[in-house]
Scaffold this active site. Structure first.
Site, PDB file in Angstrom:
ATOM      1  N   GLU A 162      -2.776 -44.766  -4.667  1.00 52.35           N
ATOM      2  CA  GLU A 162      -1.808 -45.044  -3.589  1.00 52.35           C
ATOM      3  C   GLU A 162      -2.437 -45.953  -2.551  1.00 52.35           C
ATOM      4  O   GLU A 162      -3.646 -45.898  -2.309  1.00 52.35           O
ATOM      5  CB  GLU A 162      -1.405 -43.729  -2.904  1.00 52.35           C
ATOM      6  CG  GLU A 162      -0.138 -43.108  -3.440  1.00 52.35           C
ATOM      7  CD  GLU A 162       1.136 -43.832  -2.996  1.00 52.35           C
ATOM      8  OE1 GLU A 162       1.068 -45.026  -2.639  1.00 52.35           O
ATOM      9  OE2 GLU A 162       2.199 -43.191  -3.009  1.00 52.35           O
ATOM     10  N   ASP A 189       1.052 -40.891   4.127  1.00 50.93           N
ATOM     11  CA  ASP A 189       1.542 -40.719   5.488  1.00 50.93           C
ATOM     12  C   ASP A 189       2.004 -39.262   5.639  1.00 50.93           C
ATOM     13  O   ASP A 189       1.185 -38.381   5.904  1.00 50.93           O
ATOM     14  CB  ASP A 189       2.684 -41.738   5.668  1.00 50.93           C
ATOM     15  CG  ASP A 189       3.146 -41.912   7.085  1.00 50.93           C
ATOM     16  OD1 ASP A 189       3.067 -40.957   7.859  1.00 50.93           O
ATOM     17  OD2 ASP A 189       3.628 -43.001   7.437  1.00 50.93           O
TER      18      ASP A 189
HETATM   19  C1  PRP Z   1       4.468 -46.071   0.988  1.00 48.59           C
HETATM   20  C2  PRP Z   1       3.239 -45.708   0.182  1.00 48.59           C
HETATM   21  C3  PRP Z   1       3.570 -44.343  -0.342  1.00 48.59           C
HETATM   22  C4  PRP Z   1       4.442 -43.772   0.732  1.00 48.59           C
HETATM   23  C5  PRP Z   1       3.628 -42.844   1.568  1.00 48.59           C
HETATM   24  O1  PRP Z   1       5.415 -46.640   0.153  1.00 48.59           O
HETATM   25  O2  PRP Z   1       2.984 -46.609  -0.853  1.00 48.59           O
HETATM   26  O3  PRP Z   1       4.214 -44.398  -1.584  1.00 48.59           O
HETATM   27  O4  PRP Z   1       4.916 -44.848   1.535  1.00 48.59           O
HETATM   28  O5  PRP Z   1       4.396 -42.187   2.544  1.00 48.59           O
HETATM   29  P1  PRP Z   1       4.548 -40.617   2.622  1.00 48.59           P
HETATM   30  O6  PRP Z   1       3.189 -40.015   2.547  1.00 48.59           O
HETATM   31  O7  PRP Z   1       5.178 -40.412   3.983  1.00 48.59           O
HETATM   32  O8  PRP Z   1       5.455 -40.149   1.534  1.00 48.59           O
HETATM   33  P2  PRP Z   1       6.675 -47.467   0.679  1.00 48.59           P
HETATM   34  O9  PRP Z   1       7.867 -46.569   0.703  1.00 48.59           O
HETATM   35  O10 PRP Z   1       6.306 -48.153   1.956  1.00 48.59           O
HETATM   36  O11 PRP Z   1       6.950 -48.516  -0.475  1.00 48.59           O
HETATM   37  P3  PRP Z   1       6.055 -49.742  -1.044  1.00 48.59           P
HETATM   38  O12 PRP Z   1       4.798 -49.155  -1.617  1.00 48.59           O
HETATM   39  O13 PRP Z   1       6.926 -50.373  -2.081  1.00 48.59           O
HETATM   40  O14 PRP Z   1       5.766 -50.689   0.113  1.00 48.59           O
END
Ligand code: PRP
Length: 184
Positions: free
Chosen positions: A99, A103
């Site tokens: 990842e 967050d």
């Molecule tokens: C981001 C990151 C994780 C997620 C983490 O993806 O790649 O998959 O957010 O957040 P969380 O811990 O609150 O669940 P994003 O939705 O920004 O998509 P991307 O990777 O396509 O930019």
């Protein structure tokens, strides 16, 4: 740190490269006798997994998943949809989820439950960035690149409204950009 075309540089390309090399060495030691499959989570992890892969000196396959958990709001809804599933089976294999950022932990929590149900031999996580302050669910991260404060970051694969992924460093979003229209 010097200013960048976006915001302040939080992690320089040199620091990123150094940490990725360390993570690659650690993973190579831990998976020397294993059947490693790295699962990159699209789209943000693409840059990280590409560098991490080249820092390994063990046999490794890669596969990808795409999930959507945010829609158009900044905060996670906790609802995760699989947009693209793995191409190959992971049953009996040693899976490492890669990842870009953890967050709230909700995406990873869902992914781990989903992949564990496919009976891998082992299931671990490697995350480049983590924001412990934002965590809503506890997720075990075996390999962490950097712990960062609760600030919206872009670059090295991470986006704001699909922009800035190309930056070689990780930067804070400038104050004049509204993160509310972003996805994380
Ligand atoms: C981001 C990151 C994780 C997620 C983490 O993806 O790649 O998959 O957010 O957040 P969380 O811990 O609150 O669940 P994003 O939705 O920004 O998509 P991307 O990777 O396509 O930019």
């Amino acid at each position: 740190m010097s200013p960048s075309p976006t915001g302040e540089v939080l992690i320089s390309s040199e620091r990123l490269a150094g940490r990725v090399t360390e993570l690659g060495a650690q993973i190579s030691r831990d998976y020397a006798d294993k059947d490693l499959v790295m699962v990159g989570v699209l789209r943000g992890a693409v840059v990280f997994i590409a560098d991490l892969l080249r820092s390994l000196d063990v046999a490794c396959e890669i596969d990808f998943m795409a999930v959507s958990s945010y829609g158009s709001s900044r905060d996670s809804s906790g609802v995760v949809r699989i947009l693209k599933d793995l191409d190959d089976s992971i049953t009996g294999r040693d899976v490492l989820i890669v990842e870009d950022i953890v967050d709230s932990g909700l995406t990873l929590n869902y992914l781990m439950r989903n992949l564990r149900a496919r009976d891998p031999a082992s299931l671990e996580v490697c995350a480049l960035l983590t924001k412990p302050e934002r965590r809503r669910v506890d997720v075990p991260i075996r390999y962490t690149g950097f712990e960062i404060p609760n600030t919206f970051v872009v670059g090295y694969g991470l986006d704001h409204a699909q922009q800035y992924r190309h930056l070689a460093h990780v930067a804070e979003l400038p104050e004049d950009v509204d993160p509310g229209s972003g996805t994380r």
